[in-house]
Design a protein around this motif. Structure first.
Motif, PDB file in Angstrom:
ATOM      1  N   CYS A 409       0.835  -1.203   0.000  1.00  0.00           N
ATOM      2  CA  CYS A 409       0.000   0.000   0.000  1.00  0.00           C
ATOM      3  C   CYS A 409       0.871   1.256   0.000  1.00  0.00           C
ATOM      4  N   ILE A 410       1.940   1.230   0.799  1.00  0.00           N
ATOM      5  CA  ILE A 410       2.849   2.377   0.848  1.00  0.00           C
ATOM      6  C   ILE A 410       3.480   2.615  -0.514  1.00  0.00           C
ATOM      7  N   SER A 411       3.911   1.539  -1.161  1.00  0.00           N
ATOM      8  CA  SER A 411       4.523   1.677  -2.478  1.00  0.00           C
ATOM      9  C   SER A 411       3.536   2.243  -3.482  1.00  0.00           C
ATOM     10  N   PHE A 447      -6.868   6.231   5.215  1.00  0.00           N
ATOM     11  CA  PHE A 447      -5.668   6.999   4.900  1.00  0.00           C
ATOM     12  C   PHE A 447      -5.505   7.147   3.387  1.00  0.00           C
ATOM     13  N   GLU A 448      -5.638   6.033   2.677  1.00  0.00           N
ATOM     14  CA  GLU A 448      -5.468   6.078   1.224  1.00  0.00           C
ATOM     15  C   GLU A 448      -6.547   6.940   0.574  1.00  0.00           C
ATOM     16  N   ARG A 449      -7.753   6.886   1.124  1.00  0.00           N
ATOM     17  CA  ARG A 449      -8.843   7.692   0.551  1.00  0.00           C
ATOM     18  C   ARG A 449      -8.581   9.188   0.765  1.00  0.00           C
ATOM     19  N   LEU A 450      -8.101   9.559   1.962  1.00  0.00           N
ATOM     20  CA  LEU A 450      -7.798  10.965   2.240  1.00  0.00           C
ATOM     21  C   LEU A 450      -6.697  11.473   1.313  1.00  0.00           C
ATOM     22  N   ILE A 451      -5.654  10.656   1.154  1.00  0.00           N
ATOM     23  CA  ILE A 451      -4.551  11.044   0.273  1.00  0.00           C
ATOM     24  C   ILE A 451      -5.049  11.233  -1.154  1.00  0.00           C
ATOM     25  N   THR A 452      -5.848  10.280  -1.630  1.00  0.00           N
ATOM     26  CA  THR A 452      -6.357  10.328  -3.003  1.00  0.00           C
ATOM     27  C   THR A 452      -7.201  11.569  -3.237  1.00  0.00           C
TER      28      THR A 452
END
Length: 704
Positions: A409-411, A447-452
Motif C-alpha cells: 500500500c505504501i509503495s 488513509f489512502e482515501r484521504l490522500i487520493t
C-alpha cells in the motif's frame, strides 16, 4: 509574576507628570492652545481637568468649569495655562515615567543599543499610542508633515532637531530595529505619524514588565517542533552538502548578510526543513508572523519591520529566522496595472536589509516567478525544494504511518508525484484521531482515501490501485526478438550505471517490460514517464515537467524510462509552433546533462529528430517474436495455467501468425482472469484474434 503598570497615576483623569509636561509643551510652546481655548471656554474639559486647570478656588483665579459664556475669561485662562506650564518645567527634573515603561525601554536599549535620544523618542511614541489625553492634545497640531514632526518632537522632548532627524532616519537604530518609524504618507495626527512595531506593541510596553519575546507578540514567534528530519531531504542532498556547513560556519563567525531563498510548491516541507536545520545546528528558530495576535493578516511592510526587530533582538543569540510566504513582500504589487511590490518600492531599504542582517535567515516562497532578478542575486543560496522522490516518499510514509499501511500500500501511494510531506502529515493526523474506531484495515483504507482526495483536489494524479505494467513473475528476456544480446547489455550497464538507450519497434514487443527487468537486475529504482505525464496547459509547464523527471531520477538514483518519446522529439523542421521546438530543445538539454541511466522507447522511429537520435549511445530494435520464441512462450504459459502442452498442429498455427508479440500473450492472460481458458487451443485462438486486429501484415516468419 507579571508586573502590570500604567501611565495613569492614582487619579484616573490625571496623566503622569512627564505626560502632563509633554501636553503643556504642545499647548504652549507649539501653539496648541489656539484650538484648546476658545472665547466660550475649553474645547476639551477632560484635558483641562487632567492638566489641573481651574480645579479649585485660588486667590484671584476664576473656576473655569461650567461657567456661562459671559463668565469665561479667555485671557485669564491662557495666563493660568502658561503658569501651569512654567511650574511643570521647573518640576521636570523630579518627574519620571512609570517604572514599567522605563524598564522595558531599558531592556530594549541594552538589547539593540538605543541611544538616549532613541529611548526618549520610543517612550513618547509608546505614550501617545496609549495615553488618550496626550493623543487628544496633539490633535490640535494640524497638518503634520514629516518635516514638522521632527520639529514638534524636538520641542516636546527638548532635544535638538538634528538629533531627532538622525534618530528617526532610515539608518537610525529605531528604524533598523523596526521599533519606530515615520509614516510619510500620513498627515492626520502626530500619533499616526509615529508608527510602532505592531498594534499591540505599545500596550505591551506599558502593561507588562516583559521579556523581548513578549514584546514581539503578534510579529515574531518561536517555531514549533519539526515533524521531519534531515534524512527526509535526501532528494536535495547536493544542496544540503553546501547549506549545512555554510549556516554552521556563519553562526560560528557571526557572518552578516546570510540569506537563503527556498522555493517550492505548497506542502513540500519548506517550513519543516527550516526546523530540521535549526535542530541539526542546535539553533533557536524564530518565525516572522503573517497574522497578528488577533488573527488578522499583516501586510508586507509591517512583516519586514518585524523581521528587522527580530534581527536586532536576537543578534547575540545562536538563532535562525524564518520569513515564510515572502510573496507578501516581493510579489504583492499589481502587475496588471504596473503596480510595484513592497520590495520594489523600498528597493534600497531591502538591499540594505539583505546585506546587513545579523541573524542567518531563511526566506520561503511557493514560487520564485514573481521575484525581481535584482533581489535574487542578493541571496547567498537559492534552490527549489521539490516534492520528494518516490524513494523518499516511501520513507516518509513508513515513518509516519508504517503501522497503518502494509508495504504494498505504501509503495502504491508513493507512486503519486504530487505527494508532498504536508499531505502525508495531515492525513496521518486525521486517521490517528479515529484509528481506534476504524480498526487497522479501516485506518489503511481511510488513509489512502484521504490522500487520493487531496491529490485530486490539487490537480495531481493519485497512485494506481493496481499496476497493470507490473513485470510478470515468468518474465524472461529470451522472449524478446532483438538483434542485440540484451543480457550482455544488462551486464555492461550494471558495471557503469550510466547510458542512453533508445528502444524502438512495434507496440507490445517488450520494450517497457525489458526496462522493468533491467531495473530489477541492476537493483535500481525505476521512474516511468509517458507523454501524458508531461503535457500541461500552461506555457513552459511541459519543459518544467521534463526537467523535474530527470531531476527526480537523479535524486533517486533511478533508471528513467520515457515511453512514447516521439511525442517530444519530433523533427524540429516539422514544428508548427515555437513551443514544439522548445520542447525538443529541453529534452535534448536534459538528456545531455543526465549522468544516470536513461531509456527512451518509441513505436515510431521515423518520427524522432535526427539530432536527438545522435544523443543515444545505443539504438535497439524490438521486433515481432520469432517462431521458436513464440512456440516456447506458448508452452510455458500453458504449463503455468495447467493446460495441456500444445503439440505440432497448434504450434503450426502459432508459426503462421505474422505479427505476434509478448504483449499479445499478456493481453490473453488478462482475459483469462474473467474468461478462463480451459484448453490450449483456446489460448491459441485468443492469440490469433489479437493478431487479426493489427494492421500492416508482414512476411511470414515461417515455422521450424
Amino acid at each position: 509574576m507579571t508586573q502590570h503598570c500604567s501611565l495613569l497615576p492614582t487619579h484616573a483623569q490625571e496623566p503622569n507628570q512627564v505626560i502632563q509636561l509633554w501636553m503643556l509643551r504642545i499647548l504652549v510652546r507649539l501653539g496648541g492652545h489656539r484650538g484648546f481655548i476658545s472665547s466660550r471656554g475649553f474645547t476639551n474639559d477632560t484635558v483641562a481637568e487632567g492638566l489641573g486647570l481651574g480645579l479649585g478656588p485660588r486667590p484671584g483665579v476664576v473656576r473655569w468649569f461650567d461657567p456661562g459664556p459671559e463668565d469665561f475669561d479667555y485671557k485669564a485662562a491662557l495666563v493660568e495655562l502658561r503658569e501651569v506650564h512654567q511650574r511643570a518645567e521647573r518640576e521636570n527634573a523630579r518627574a519620571s515615567l512609570p517604572p514599567c515603561l522605563l524598564s522595558n525601554v531599558a531592556k530594549l536599549s541594552h538589547l539593540v543599543g538605543l541611544s538616549t535620544t532613541d529611548c526618549r523618542i520610543l517612550e513618547f511614541a509608546v505614550a501617545i499610542h496609549t495615553e488618550r489625553l496626550l493623543d487628544e492634545t496633539a490633535d490640535w497640531l494640524e497638518d503634520i508633515s514629516s518635516v514638522k514632526t521632527f520639529r514638534i518632537l524636538s520641542v516636546i522632548l527638548d532635544i535638538p532637531e538634528p538629533d531627532i532627524r538622525a534618530a528617526l532616519g532610515l539608518k537610525g537604530i529605531l528604524a533598523r530595529a523596526g521599533l519606530v518609524s515615520i509614516d510619510r504618507n500620513n498627515t492626520r495626527s502626530l500619533g499616526s505619524k509615529l508608527d510602532l512595531l505592531s498594534d499591540s506593541f505599545a500596550d505591551l510596553m506599558v502593561s507588562h514588565d516583559a521579556d523581548p519575546m513578549t514584546l514581539l507578540r503578534g510579529t515574531v514567534s518561536g517555531a514549533g517542533e519539526g515533524l521531519l528530519s534531515l534524512k527526509d531531504y535526501h532528494h536535495i542532498q547536493p544542496v544540503m552538502d553546501i547549506l549545512l556547513p555554510y549556516l554552521h560556519q556563519s553562526n560560528v563567525t557571526q557572518r552578516r548578510g546570510v540569506n537563503i531563498f527556498i522555493h517550492g510548491a505548497p506542502g513540500t516541507g519548506k517550513t519543516q526543513l527550516a526546523r530540521a536545520l535549526a535542530g541539526e545546528l542546535q539553533c533557536e528558530l524564530f518565525e516572522v508572523a503573517s497574522e497578528d495576535a488577533e488573527g488578522n493578516p499583516v501586510d508586507g511592510e509591517r512583516r519586514l519591520r518585524a523581521f528587522q526587530a527580530a534581527q536586532s533582538f536576537f543578534s547575540n543569540r545562536r538563532a535562525l529566522i524564518v520569513f515564510d510566504e515572502v510573496e507578501d513582500v516581493f510579489d504583492d504589487g499589481n502587475n496588471v496595472i504596473g503596480g510595484k511590490s513592497t520590495a520594489q518600492v523600498r528597493k534600497a531599504w531591502i538591499n540594505r536589509l539583505l546585506e546587513e542582517n545579523a541573524v542567518p535567515s531563511l526566506w520561503l516562497s511557493n514560487s520564485i516567478d514573481g521575484l525581481d532578478p535584482a533581489f535574487i542575486r542578493r541571496f547567498d543560496i537559492v534552490f527549489e525544494l521539490p516534492v520528494p522522490s518516490k524513494k523518499q516518499r516511501e520513507r516518509i510514509l513508513h515513518q509516519s504511518c508504517g503501522d497503518l499501511l502494509d508495504t504494498a500500500c505504501i509503495s502504491r501511494i508513493a507512486e503519486s508525484e504530487g505527494l508532498a510531506p504536508a499531505v502525508i502529515t495531515k492525513a496521518t493526523s486525521v486517521v490517528r484521531t479515529i484509528s481506534a474506531h476504524l480498526g487497522q484495515p479501516g485506518s489503511a483504507l481511510a488513509f489512502e482515501r484521504l490522500i487520493t482526495n487531496t491529490l485530486k483536489a490539487q490537480g495531481h494524479k493519485p497512485g494506481k490501485k493496481e499496476n497493470a505494467d507490473r513485470l510478470p513473475d515468468t518474465y524472461d528476456p529470451a522472449f524478446i526478438n532483438a538483434a542485440t544480446d540484451l543480457k550482455n547489455i544488462a551486464d555492461g550497464l550494471d558495471a557503469v550505471r550510466s547510458g542512453r538507450l533508445c528502444l524502438y519497434g512495434p507496440p507490445g514487443t517488450g520494450k517497457t517490460a525489458y526496462v522493468r527487468w533491467l531495473a530489477q537486475k541492476l537493483d535500481m529504482p525505476l521512474l516511468v514517464k509517458r507523454a501524458s505525464d508531461f503535457l500541461g496547459p500552461y506555457v513552459g509547464e511541459n519543459e518544467q515537467n521534463i526537467a523535474r523527471a530527470f531531476r527526480e531520477a537523479d535524486q533517486d538514483g533511478a533508471i528513467l524510462l520515457i515511453d512514447e518519446v516521439d511525442s517530444f522529439l519530433q523533427p524540429r523542421e516539422r514544428a508548427q509552433q515555437s513551443w514544439e521546438v522548445s520542447l525538443v530543445n529541453e529534452m535534448l538539454t536534459q538528456v545531455e546533462s543526465f549522468s544516470g541511466l536513461f531509456v527512451a522507447s518509441t513505436n515510431l522511429m521515423d518520427g524522432i529528430d535526427q539530432a536527438a537520435l545522435r544523443r543515444f549511445d545505443l539504438k535497439i530494435k524490438f521486433d515481432y517474436l520469432r517462431t521458436e520464441q513464440a512456440c516456447e512462450l506458448l508452452r510455458r504459459q500453458c504449463q503455468s495455467l495447467g493446460l495441456v502442452i500444445p503439440e505440432s498442429p497448434l504450434l503450426a498455427r502459432i508459426g503462421r501468425l505474422q505479427n505476434l508479440t509478448p504483449g499479445d500473450f499478456s493481453a490473453v492472460l488478462r482475459q483469462h482472469r474473467f474468461r478462463p481458458l480451459k484448453w490450449s487451443e483456446a489460448f491459441v485462438s485468443a492469440l490469433e484474434a489479437e493478431c487479426r486486429l493489427k494492421q500492416g501484415p508482414r512476411t511470414s516468419i515461417g515455422f521450424l
